[in-house]
Design a protein around this motif. Sequence first.
Motif, PDB file in Angstrom:
ATOM      1  N   ASN A 190      -3.356   6.049  -2.162  1.00  0.00           N
ATOM      2  CA  ASN A 190      -3.170   4.498  -2.400  1.00  0.00           C
ATOM      3  C   ASN A 190      -3.632   3.961  -3.369  1.00  0.00           C
ATOM      4  OD1 ASN A 190      -2.546   1.916  -1.828  1.00  0.00           O
ATOM      5  ND2 ASN A 190      -4.689   1.501  -0.845  1.00  0.00           N
ATOM      6  N   PRO A 217       0.905  -1.327   0.009  1.00  0.00           N
ATOM      7  CA  PRO A 217       0.083   0.195   0.054  1.00  0.00           C
ATOM      8  C   PRO A 217       0.836   1.198   0.005  1.00  0.00           C
ATOM      9  CG  PRO A 217       0.040  -0.963   2.228  1.00  0.00           C
ATOM     10  CD  PRO A 217       0.874  -2.017   1.371  1.00  0.00           C
ATOM     11  N   LEU A 274      -4.580   6.975   3.654  1.00  0.00           N
ATOM     12  CA  LEU A 274      -4.543   6.175   2.437  1.00  0.00           C
ATOM     13  C   LEU A 274      -5.090   6.655   1.343  1.00  0.00           C
ATOM     14  CD1 LEU A 274      -5.805   2.585   3.661  1.00  0.00           C
ATOM     15  CD2 LEU A 274      -3.482   3.184   2.751  1.00  0.00           C
TER      16      LEU A 274
END
Lengths: 364, 70, 408
Positions: free
Chosen positions: C315, C280, C312
Amino acid sequence: MKTVRIGRWQLFLLTANFTIGTTVFVLLGTLIEAGRQDAWLIPLWGGAFGCALAAFWSSLLNRYPGHNIVGVCRIVLGPKIGSAVALMYVWYCVNVASWVTRNLSDFLKMTIMPHTPMHVIHVMFLLVAGYAVVKGIEPIARLMEIFAPIMFLSFWFVLFVAVSPWEWHHFRPVFGTDLRATFLKTVSFLGFPFMQAMVVTFVWPFAGRKAMLPFVGGIAAAAVSLSAIIAFLLGIMGIYRSSHLTFPLFTLAQEVEVGSVLQHLESIMSMIWLLLIFSQLSVSLFGAFEGLREIFRLRTRKPIVAALILIISALAVTIEENIQTNLEWNQKYTFPYFSFLMIVVPLVLYAVGWIKRRTRGKTA
Amino acid sequence: MTVSYAVLLVAIVVASGIYLFRKRFWSDFGVFAALVAAGAALWWGVWRERPFNPLLLIGKAIDAIGAIVR
Amino acid sequence: MVNVIMNKFRIRRLPKSVACAAALIALLATAGCWDKTEMSDLAIVSLAGADFDPESQKNIIYYQIVNPSGVAKRRESGPATPFYTFKLEGNEKIGELFTDTTEYIPRKLFTAHYKALIISERLAKRGILESIHWIESLTDRRSSVPVLVSEDPLDQVMNAFTPLERLPGEAIESELFITRNISSAFGRMIRMNNIVKRMDSKRATVVPIVSFVGDPQKAAMMDRLDSVRGNTETIKFDGGAIFVRDRMVGRLNKEETRWYNFLTGQTRVLLLTLPEPPNPIVETVQAKVTRKWTWNEGEPELNIVVRAKLSLRRNTSFIPMSGQTLKKIENQFNKHAKTETMRLIEKWRDKGIDLFGIDEELKAQEGRKWRPYRENDEAWKRIRIRVTVQSQFRQLGNMIRYIEGGTL
């Protein structure tokens, strides 16, 4: 003629501004060089000494109410010897005024106006200060009253806005330097500015009975201010740069950049310095004039002040060759020179006056 | 340009002198004359590139006293 | 009306002659004659460069000067370059070389607003003490100027047009400061005064490195700006130059520079791809790096604590979203950050370069038991260092469930 009176707040501001005066741009580099990370302590012990000296001078002057140091000389030592001794104080005020004027032109020539001849800066500033002195102490005191809050707020605004590069490790190890050696190296700091601050007592006759507290308070406030200024310099610029620059405070203000809006704040700093110089110059010029007036029972103001301006403008040129020689002379001779006039002679006056009162009391 | 400042200063001093003379403040005039003489002497030294620095005298005096005391 | 006011305040009216004389005298007080400057007399410097040619022993200075008619929004037709680069070279020292500007530039140099000082790598490795003195000694050269080191010949870098920003100086300034929340490629302490502040310490300062991309001939022509290709023929930032005192002693690559800026608290944003699958891409949004000095088993220990909040948002890899997975990713991040930090610290400690100011901090400790370490100049190389990383996910981005790849 209306009696001129200065209020206690005005006397406090006069004293504080006079004491901070040129110290804040001539001495900061040398203090930080000597004291390193503990340099912020130096004004604190200097201030303690200054307050003690101020208390002593206050008690001396309060024994002869309505007189400044020149008057006290003449009363205690008689008109002839007293006048001779008092002339030393007049010379001292002239000396301080020339130093102050020269510091101003050194600063302006180095930073903002490098091509202007220094005589021009001297004459111009002296004419303005002379005009203020001719009008008496009240306008000067009122000017301080008006400008002091503005100066205080803008100065600290600039310093607070500059804090982003602050690093605490510039102060560490705290108390890690040899404080005794630092004290011995900076003994001249007791003289300039703290013994020099006694020049403000020339306004004593206009200040009323309770002049001691504002006077001592002014010196204490100046000492705390200087300590805080040095602390800010250390935190923001670090020891190395502050001790290597001629005018570290100016450079600090120059490098402030908040967003892209607040920049070039050195103009505020320069204005504040000009006002501080003005307050120091007008008070010392006033002291010189008042001394002469008491000794010779003068009736006019303007001509004598004009003649004093002539002398001071010449002395400002001759009294130092450059900043370096000034600092070296300061290091070697300030403490003995100032302590003779500010400690030894008043002690003698105090002792002789006390003896005279006792003998008069015995014969009466 | 610098000359104008010198002229200004001289003019002020001379005008004050004349004022004192005409008003016959003799003691004031005496002090005034003494101060102007001192100022003129100092400026003469500056003009001739042999400036008189009183601090040097004070320094020498302090050195001398220090030597005696020691 | 005026008379009424003057009578009320008992102001005496001056006789005309005195008033005239007073006005003239007041005019003399406005003594700006010697130092007045006309705007049109100034050559506004946007970028400065310094170089040294060891073969001919010549100092070289570059000045990039703004051409006002070229920068204006509405111009007369015809080519008008927004800036001109002047190159001065000579055997004299830098302070004297600067007066050679009068041989070429019909203006007074105005350096108070220049945006960056670019130093060639060969001069940086020799030492820039003269340049430091040059900048610090006159108050109109601000020491708060960012310093950059150029890997490619300075000639190419200083004579390149940049797209989007007409003046390369402005382009550099925007790049250094506007992009701070996007990546940690540039720190805050990249200015000349940061280098000077650390002259009495071993602590390193890392300044950005620029290089040149493309064909130098094409980049120096105005029609480069007509080309639609953005990042050919322009200047590029990559990595950091390590300065200790006044000398460049090493180079950090792109990754290392980002870690360095992050660990010294100069930026809070760090974007990295974790090495373990599902790889990730994690971004730190709020990070605090603190250092604590403790005493452990009779020896001092430096404890570097990194507390980061993760996100995130950037990501692009598939991760099965669940509380457990997020915790796993956090632990991966902690492990990866710890190894990277230790690697960076040890790599440069072995080379004898105090990248993180460990020596400086060691000498700042108070107390008697620290004295043998304060007085030992080599102690910092052997100090035990412990790195602790704690992280927590705060922001997850717009996708609450990622899309799985492959065929249905």
